[in-house]
Design an enzyme around this catalytic site. Structure first.
Site, PDB file in Angstrom:
ATOM      1  N   LYS A   1      -3.800   3.407   2.837  1.00  0.00           N
ATOM      2  CA  LYS A   1      -4.931   2.578   2.385  1.00  0.00           C
ATOM      3  C   LYS A   1      -6.137   3.429   1.990  1.00  0.00           C
ATOM      4  O   LYS A   1      -6.786   3.163   0.985  1.00  0.00           O
ATOM      5  CB  LYS A   1      -5.297   1.573   3.480  1.00  0.00           C
ATOM      6  CG  LYS A   1      -4.237   0.485   3.648  1.00  0.00           C
ATOM      7  CD  LYS A   1      -4.460  -0.325   4.903  1.00  0.00           C
ATOM      8  CE  LYS A   1      -3.489  -1.483   5.009  1.00  0.00           C
ATOM      9  NZ  LYS A   1      -3.506  -2.133   6.322  1.00  0.00           N
TER      10      LYS A   1
ATOM     11  N   VAL B   1      -5.074  -3.383   0.634  1.00  0.00           N
ATOM     12  CA  VAL B   1      -6.042  -2.826   1.603  1.00  0.00           C
ATOM     13  C   VAL B   1      -6.929  -3.964   2.130  1.00  0.00           C
ATOM     14  O   VAL B   1      -7.467  -4.750   1.353  1.00  0.00           O
ATOM     15  CB  VAL B   1      -6.955  -1.761   0.960  1.00  0.00           C
ATOM     16  CG1 VAL B   1      -7.881  -1.152   2.007  1.00  0.00           C
ATOM     17  CG2 VAL B   1      -6.156  -0.673   0.268  1.00  0.00           C
TER      18      VAL B   1
ATOM     19  N   LYS C   1       0.831  -1.230   0.000  1.00  0.00           N
ATOM     20  CA  LYS C   1       0.000   0.000   0.000  1.00  0.00           C
ATOM     21  C   LYS C   1       0.850   1.258   0.000  1.00  0.00           C
ATOM     22  O   LYS C   1       0.456   2.280  -0.565  1.00  0.00           O
ATOM     23  CB  LYS C   1      -0.971   0.021   1.187  1.00  0.00           C
ATOM     24  CG  LYS C   1      -0.329  -0.140   2.546  1.00  0.00           C
ATOM     25  CD  LYS C   1      -0.286  -1.574   2.940  1.00  0.00           C
ATOM     26  CE  LYS C   1       0.482  -1.843   4.195  1.00  0.00           C
ATOM     27  NZ  LYS C   1       0.203  -3.139   4.760  1.00  0.00           N
TER      28      LYS C   1
ATOM     29  N   GLY D   1       2.500 -11.483  13.059  1.00  0.00           N
ATOM     30  CA  GLY D   1       2.750 -11.079  11.657  1.00  0.00           C
ATOM     31  C   GLY D   1       1.792 -10.014  11.164  1.00  0.00           C
ATOM     32  O   GLY D   1       1.668  -9.810   9.967  1.00  0.00           O
TER      33      GLY D   1
HETATM   34  P1  NAP Z   1       8.128  -9.306   6.057  1.00  0.00           P
HETATM   35  O1  NAP Z   1       7.602 -10.425   6.857  1.00  0.00           O
HETATM   36  O2  NAP Z   1       9.075  -8.350   6.696  1.00  0.00           O
HETATM   37  O3  NAP Z   1       8.835  -9.950   4.762  1.00  0.00           O
HETATM   38  C1  NAP Z   1       9.550  -9.196   3.836  1.00  0.00           C
HETATM   39  C2  NAP Z   1      10.291 -10.152   2.910  1.00  0.00           C
HETATM   40  O4  NAP Z   1      10.932  -9.407   1.888  1.00  0.00           O
HETATM   41  C3  NAP Z   1      11.379 -10.962   3.606  1.00  0.00           C
HETATM   42  O5  NAP Z   1      11.424 -12.255   3.035  1.00  0.00           O
HETATM   43  C4  NAP Z   1      12.671 -10.200   3.259  1.00  0.00           C
HETATM   44  O6  NAP Z   1      13.798 -11.047   3.140  1.00  0.00           O
HETATM   45  C5  NAP Z   1      12.330  -9.651   1.895  1.00  0.00           C
HETATM   46  N1  NAP Z   1      12.955  -8.361   1.618  1.00  0.00           N
HETATM   47  C6  NAP Z   1      12.718  -7.186   2.221  1.00  0.00           C
HETATM   48  N2  NAP Z   1      13.462  -6.215   1.659  1.00  0.00           N
HETATM   49  C7  NAP Z   1      14.178  -6.788   0.686  1.00  0.00           C
HETATM   50  C8  NAP Z   1      15.132  -6.319  -0.239  1.00  0.00           C
HETATM   51  N3  NAP Z   1      15.495  -5.017  -0.297  1.00  0.00           N
HETATM   52  N4  NAP Z   1      15.690  -7.191  -1.110  1.00  0.00           N
HETATM   53  C9  NAP Z   1      15.334  -8.489  -1.072  1.00  0.00           C
HETATM   54  N5  NAP Z   1      14.430  -9.012  -0.228  1.00  0.00           N
HETATM   55  C10 NAP Z   1      13.869  -8.167   0.654  1.00  0.00           C
HETATM   56  O7  NAP Z   1       6.956  -8.432   5.449  1.00  0.00           O
HETATM   57  P2  NAP Z   1       5.449  -8.895   5.191  1.00  0.00           P
HETATM   58  O8  NAP Z   1       4.675  -8.735   6.452  1.00  0.00           O
HETATM   59  O9  NAP Z   1       5.421 -10.174   4.485  1.00  0.00           O
HETATM   60  O10 NAP Z   1       4.937  -7.697   4.241  1.00  0.00           O
HETATM   61  C11 NAP Z   1       5.338  -7.649   2.896  1.00  0.00           C
HETATM   62  C12 NAP Z   1       4.490  -6.583   2.179  1.00  0.00           C
HETATM   63  O11 NAP Z   1       3.105  -6.928   2.261  1.00  0.00           O
HETATM   64  C13 NAP Z   1       4.584  -5.176   2.741  1.00  0.00           C
HETATM   65  O12 NAP Z   1       4.438  -4.263   1.683  1.00  0.00           O
HETATM   66  C14 NAP Z   1       3.394  -5.091   3.683  1.00  0.00           C
HETATM   67  O13 NAP Z   1       2.951  -3.775   3.898  1.00  0.00           O
HETATM   68  C15 NAP Z   1       2.373  -5.870   2.871  1.00  0.00           C
HETATM   69  N6  NAP Z   1       1.276  -6.451   3.647  1.00  0.00           N
HETATM   70  C16 NAP Z   1       1.532  -7.156   4.774  1.00  0.00           C
HETATM   71  C17 NAP Z   1       0.475  -7.741   5.466  1.00  0.00           C
HETATM   72  C18 NAP Z   1       0.704  -8.527   6.721  1.00  0.00           C
HETATM   73  O14 NAP Z   1      -0.283  -8.921   7.350  1.00  0.00           O
HETATM   74  N7  NAP Z   1       1.935  -8.798   7.124  1.00  0.00           N
HETATM   75  C19 NAP Z   1      -0.829  -7.583   5.000  1.00  0.00           C
HETATM   76  C20 NAP Z   1      -1.062  -6.840   3.832  1.00  0.00           C
HETATM   77  C21 NAP Z   1       0.004  -6.280   3.172  1.00  0.00           C
HETATM   78  P3  NAP Z   1      14.361 -11.890   4.391  1.00  0.00           P
HETATM   79  O15 NAP Z   1      13.313 -12.927   4.671  1.00  0.00           O
HETATM   80  O16 NAP Z   1      15.632 -12.490   3.900  1.00  0.00           O
HETATM   81  O17 NAP Z   1      14.541 -10.914   5.510  1.00  0.00           O
HETATM   82  N1  HSE Z   2       0.283  -3.824   9.217  1.00  0.00           N
HETATM   83  C1  HSE Z   2      -0.916  -3.956   8.471  1.00  0.00           C
HETATM   84  C2  HSE Z   2      -2.090  -4.024   9.425  1.00  0.00           C
HETATM   85  C3  HSE Z   2      -0.859  -5.170   7.595  1.00  0.00           C
HETATM   86  O1  HSE Z   2      -1.868  -4.239  10.628  1.00  0.00           O
HETATM   87  O2  HSE Z   2      -3.234  -3.865   8.995  1.00  0.00           O
HETATM   88  C4  HSE Z   2      -2.035  -5.293   6.660  1.00  0.00           C
HETATM   89  O3  HSE Z   2      -1.978  -4.297   5.667  1.00  0.00           O
END
Ligand code: NAP
Ligand code: HSE
Length: 425
Positions: free
Chosen positions: A200, A127, A100, A182
């Site tokens: 969002k 979102v 987002k 997470g």
């Molecule tokens: P996360 O758990 O921190 O995972 C990020 C992943 O990307 C890790 O595997 C990391 O590698 C890799 N990474 C980060 N920066 C990098 C770089 N510069 N080069 C190569 N690899 C890189 O994050 P996440 O929670 O999955 O979120 C990912 C995205 O989805 C974000 O944009 C977040 O806002 C969005 N999102 C998350 C959620 C949620 O519930 N978590 C929900 C909706 C949207 P390593 O594993 O080696 O550290």
């Molecule tokens: N950090 C975000 C939340 C992940 O808590 O809603 C989902 O976008």
């Protein structure tokens, strides 16, 4: 496909693709093969088993691989990630992203580039986590005119507020729990300070109002100043305090905000608890529509991502890629504080007890005809506090009123101010 990121969301995507491969293949007509996975640290211990030769730390291995047709971006970040995706689109790759921050900042540029190159860019997971909201706004509301979108769009803060409203745990303990599950961003400041919700609502507002809105159009505030006392007063008014993201449009323009709001218990958003999100869409023909579900976390978010992967693959099979991107054609006019009218709750601390309170009330009665004092002694133990519920008042007038209240010699301070929603006239 190439997967950028194997964290919370990326590993959920891998899990769903592995577990549902047959089901996905039936819909698409061919298997989905994840051929490369970008990570930051090759040596990191991971729950999800991925063949080591698929892992890479070099984004070019995905962006420039001619056998990769679709890139799923779940690394997060803005500037560098934008460069990766623009380069990938130039190489003819379709994009699915959950980012987002990226779409709320450079969405227009990315979608324009995708159109030029006949590529799809889908971002359902950006979102509401697992809730379908982007595609419904673009497709299902195509015949209607949306005038308001109001929702709980951050799972972390809703999880924290729900726990604080019921349990005796501290803010820090609950935040740590949300991080372990997470839900939180890598830097949870974005969640806590309302920035994540601001990205969002700029995305939802752009789609709902068919105009180009970005985070800079959103007036945002987080949850770090909410106190237990505020929650207690909210309950006295039959309200819950929720971090609401609100986009509104009328003939005079658009307003976008993220702020903690006292919302009446009768409103559906008041009973949305835990990591759940809910988004109410108000439109001319259908009235109120509500989208509800898990707003963050590995599998719910991955569910939306994989849904987008299927949509990209179907478009590829039918030769219609790049044609379903949202169009923006409405003029953008953001309202000033003089033009935004809301009702507010104000909590004032008097500097010494009941005599000050009656002084304050008589001062306010004389000066501010938009303000109604309706209870002077709601809490026996808080004899130096009064709360005020305003009628509709413009944001700029509210600020003047607050300054005048603070100037009164009998006032210690204005302790809290909350917008109110779901309150009948
Ligand atoms: P996360 O758990 O921190 O995972 C990020 C992943 O990307 C890790 O595997 C990391 O590698 C890799 N990474 C980060 N920066 C990098 C770089 N510069 N080069 C190569 N690899 C890189 O994050 P996440 O929670 O999955 O979120 C990912 C995205 O989805 C974000 O944009 C977040 O806002 C969005 N999102 C998350 C959620 C949620 O519930 N978590 C929900 C909706 C949207 P390593 O594993 O080696 O550290
Ligand atoms: N950090 C975000 C939340 C992940 O808590 O809603 C989902 O976008």
């Amino acid at each position: 496909m190439g997967l950028m990121g194997l964290g919370t969301v990326g590993s959920g995507v891998m899990q769903i693709i592995e577990e549902n491969q047959r089901h996905l293949q039936q819909q698409i007509g061919c298997p989905i093969e994840v051929s490369r996975v970008l990570v930051r640290d090759m040596k990191k211990k991971r729950d999800i088993v991925t063949p080591h030769d698929k892992l890479t730390t070099n984004p070019a291995d995905i962006i420039n691989d001619p056998d990769i047709h679709l890139i799923v971006e779940v690394i997060g970040g803005v500037e560098l990630t934008k460069e990766y995706l623009l380069q990938a689109i130039e190489n003819g790759k379709h994009i699915v992203t959950a980012n987002k921050n990226l779409m709320g900042t450079y969405g227009v540029e990315i979608l324009r580039k995708a159109k030029e190159h006949g590529c799809d860019v889908f971002y359902e997971a950006s979102v509401g986590g697992g809730i379908p909201i982007i595609r419904p706004l673009v497709e299902s509301f195509a015949a209607d005119r949306v005038h308001k979108i109001m929702g709980i769009v951050n799972g972390t803060t809703n999880f924290i507020l729900s726990k604080l409203s019921k349990d005796s745990e501290t803010f820090e303990v609950v935040l740590e729990e949300a991080q372990k599950l997470g839900y939180a961003e890598s830097d949870p400041t974005d969640d806590i300070e309302g920035i994540d919700s601001a990205y969002k609502i700029s995305i939802l507002g752009s789609l709902g109002f068919q105009t180009n809105l970005t985070i800079s159009d959103v007036c945002s505030q987080g949850i770090s100043n909410i106190t237990k006392r505020d929650v207690w007063y909210g309950k006295k008014l039959d309200c819950e305090i929720k971090l609401l993201a609100i986009a509104e449009r009328d003939a005079n323009g658009i307003s976008l905000s993220v702020e903690p709001v006292m919302i009446h218990q009768n409103h559906p958003l008041a009973s949305v608890n835990g990591v759940n999100n809910a988004i109410c869409v108000y439109s001319d023909a259908v009235g109120e529509t509500i989208f509800y579900g898990q707003g963050a976390g590995s599998l719910p978010t991955a569910h939306s991502v994989v849904g987008d992967i299927v949509a990209v693959a179907k478009n590829m099979n039918q030769g219609v890629s790049g044609r379903s991107l949202p169009e923006t054609h409405e003029e953008k006019r953001i309202k000033s504080d003089d033009e935004i009218y809301e009702k507010y709750f104000i909590l004032i601390e008097a500097n010494n007890g009941n005599s000050s309170i009656s002084n304050i009330i008589s001062s306010l009665d004389g000066i501010f005809d938009t303000i109604e004092c309706f209870d002077k002694s709601i809490d026996e133990n808080a004899c130096n506090e009064i709360m005020i519920k305003t009628q509709l008042i413009s944001k700029s007038n509210l600020n003047k009123v607050l300054r005048k209240i603070e100037e009164l010699s009998v006032v210690e301070k204005v302790a809290s101010v909350y917008r109110m929603e779901g309150i009948s006239a």
